[in-house]
Design a protein around this motif. Structure first.
Motif, short mmCIF file in Angstrom:
data_model
loop_
_atom_site.label_atom_id
_atom_site.label_comp_id
_atom_site.label_asym_id
_atom_site.label_seq_id
_atom_site.Cartn_x
_atom_site.Cartn_y
_atom_site.Cartn_z
N PHE A 24 0.82 -1.21 0.00
CA PHE A 24 0.00 0.00 0.00
C PHE A 24 0.86 1.27 0.00
CE2 PHE A 24 -3.31 -3.04 1.17
CZ PHE A 24 -4.30 -2.65 0.27
N SER A 25 2.03 1.24 0.60
CA SER A 25 2.95 2.38 0.52
C SER A 25 3.35 2.63 -0.93
CB SER A 25 4.21 2.14 1.35
OG SER A 25 3.93 2.19 2.71
N PHE A 26 3.68 1.56 -1.64
CA PHE A 26 4.05 1.67 -3.04
C PHE A 26 2.90 2.21 -3.88
CE2 PHE A 26 4.79 -0.07 -7.34
CZ PHE A 26 6.05 0.47 -7.58
N ALA A 27 1.66 1.92 -3.45
CA ALA A 27 0.47 2.40 -4.16
C ALA A 27 0.09 3.83 -3.76
CB ALA A 27 -0.70 1.45 -3.90
N GLY A 28 0.93 4.47 -2.94
CA GLY A 28 0.70 5.87 -2.60
C GLY A 28 0.04 6.14 -1.26
N TRP A 29 -0.13 5.12 -0.47
CA TRP A 29 -0.74 5.29 0.85
C TRP A 29 0.33 5.64 1.88
CZ3 TRP A 29 -5.91 4.62 2.26
CH2 TRP A 29 -6.76 4.18 1.25
N SER A 30 -0.05 6.41 2.88
CA SER A 30 0.77 6.62 4.07
C SER A 30 0.37 5.52 5.04
CB SER A 30 0.48 8.00 4.66
OG SER A 30 1.14 8.14 5.89
N VAL A 31 1.30 4.60 5.32
CA VAL A 31 0.95 3.39 6.07
C VAL A 31 1.70 3.34 7.39
CG1 VAL A 31 1.01 0.86 6.05
CG2 VAL A 31 0.54 2.11 3.93
#
Length: 130
Positions: A24-31
């Motif tokens: 999800f980080s790679f997909a642009g989320w702040s995780v």
């Protein structure tokens, strides 16, 4: 962590939690990843909630429902907009609503599929101001 594309992942299977976090980080989320329910509860009680909460159902001595309850107890603007329960235990005749969540996901988790479910949910459940 502001609500803008933010996610809190809570799972005591550290490898899975971090793999999902990386996806999800790679997909642009702040995780943010927590590997204990108590850490997730403390985080939820002390800061505004993420946009999405993803929590395992069975987390050591805790139950994911306790994490969900902590999230739901936050003031209206500080709650996650979507709560996902993840479980490795197949249960007959249960739904996400049985856990006060918006989606129930059975392990193994397909991150592409989960991402699509999250995106679709957020699109159809946007707050009135958006």
């Amino acid at each position: 962590m502001s609500q803008l594309r933010s996610m809190l992942i809570c799972d005591d299977e550290e490898e899975l939690a971090h793999e999902l976090g990386e996806y999800f980080s790679f997909a642009g989320w702040s995780v943010e990843v927590c590997v204990t329910a108590q850490d997730a509860i403390d985080r939820l009680c002390n800061r505004p909630g993420p946009l999405v909460l993803l929590t395992d159902l069975r987390i050591g001595p805790f139950d994911g429902r306790q994490v969900v309850a902590a999230a739901r107890a936050r003031p209206e603007g500080e709650r996650p907009r979507m709560i996902v329960i993840v479980t490795g235990h197949v249960m007959d005749n249960v739904s996400a609503a049985d856990f006060d969540s918006d989606h129930l996901c059975v392990k193994p988790v397909d991150p592409d599929e989960l991402g699509a479910v999250i995106d679709a949910f957020l699109e159809t459940h946007a707050p009135p101001s958006e």
